[in-house]
Design an enzyme around this catalytic site. Sequence first.
Site, short mmCIF file in Angstrom:
data_model
loop_
_atom_site.label_atom_id
_atom_site.label_comp_id
_atom_site.label_asym_id
_atom_site.label_seq_id
_atom_site.Cartn_x
_atom_site.Cartn_y
_atom_site.Cartn_z
N GLU A 252 -9.99 5.35 23.00
CA GLU A 252 -10.95 4.47 23.66
C GLU A 252 -10.58 3.00 23.48
O GLU A 252 -10.76 2.18 24.39
CB GLU A 252 -12.35 4.74 23.14
CG GLU A 252 -12.96 6.03 23.66
CD GLU A 252 -12.35 7.28 23.03
OE1 GLU A 252 -12.37 8.35 23.67
OE2 GLU A 252 -11.86 7.18 21.88
N HIS B 53 -22.35 13.76 21.89
CA HIS B 53 -22.41 13.82 23.35
C HIS B 53 -23.77 13.40 23.93
O HIS B 53 -23.88 13.23 25.14
CB HIS B 53 -22.11 15.26 23.82
CG HIS B 53 -20.75 15.73 23.44
ND1 HIS B 53 -20.51 16.44 22.28
CD2 HIS B 53 -19.56 15.58 24.04
CE1 HIS B 53 -19.22 16.72 22.20
NE2 HIS B 53 -18.61 16.21 23.25
#
Length: 332
Positions: free
Chosen positions: A67, A140
């Site tokens: 990321e 998540h």
Amino acid sequence: ASTPQPSGARINFLDAVRKTLHTELQRNPRLLIFGDDVGPRGGVHRATLDLQKEFGIARVFDTSLSEEGIMGRAQGMALAGLLPVPEIQFRKYLDPAMEQLKDIGTVRWRSAGKFAAPMVMRIPGGYTQKIFGALGDPWHSESGEAIFAHTLGWRVAYASNAEDAVGLLRTALRGDDPTIFFEHRALLDTEPARRPYPGDDYCLPFGVANILTQGDELTVVTWGQMVYRCLEAASAFANRVSVIDLRTITPWDKETVLASLQKTGKLLVVHEDTITGGFAGEIIATMAHAAFEFLDAPMERLGALDCPVPFNVELMNAMLPSVEGIRERMKR
């Protein structure tokens, strides 16, 4: 065009995002989409399905699982004159890239206005009960948008339906600011968020809230999936509750909230983010100053409990503001 021109059947949130990306890829040769699995697979939620097939691997491509690398690359591309649209696969996955995020937000300031870093970072977040075998979990299912409101230089959109998603995404893609575009996982392919496509030119300005119901006894401010829980809860109090969908967190529509609060004298802010340090506190602090003389009761907030999102669905539901909990707070 700031007026939607809806046509055709209702489409889901995912198709709205995909269609908007498709039209903007056609119009803007500088636009690039990249991230984990966004290429042949079309992203973990299939929001970019078939875009690589049409526009090629140079414009829609997979990255490594980094990321920090995704966002660092996006900054370099933006400074070079491209329009990067990085996808971070889930809200929690952005955490390793926070230094890059802060650097991107301050490009204008650091360069005394000589450079900008326009980009749109798409990021799924929030709970769901349909994906991964109906489980929640902290990796998540996190919402966590308040951190971005505190990240200087970024604009933050949090659409609750397909039409708003089209308008806000297109505005962001045609703007000159780095923008975080939330895609709530419980709205991606569920009935409440479906709307007819509002047209290839529809743009929705940031900082303009949507008044969904009008009432004279209570103002409720919310965004994302909590919009629908608040509407369901408010259905028990016909013509008494004004429900306002904020649509964007940065900037947020202070004027609409203030005008409603002047009429109702009471405010409840509901969000999925955890309660301590959540954005409700900012809204309430602003209104305490602006609307003090109009208040008939203490302003209140509802948010998730200050704990990680549990795997167990019943425990996850227990930590989130429920329809029953919202209705009870409205009633009180």
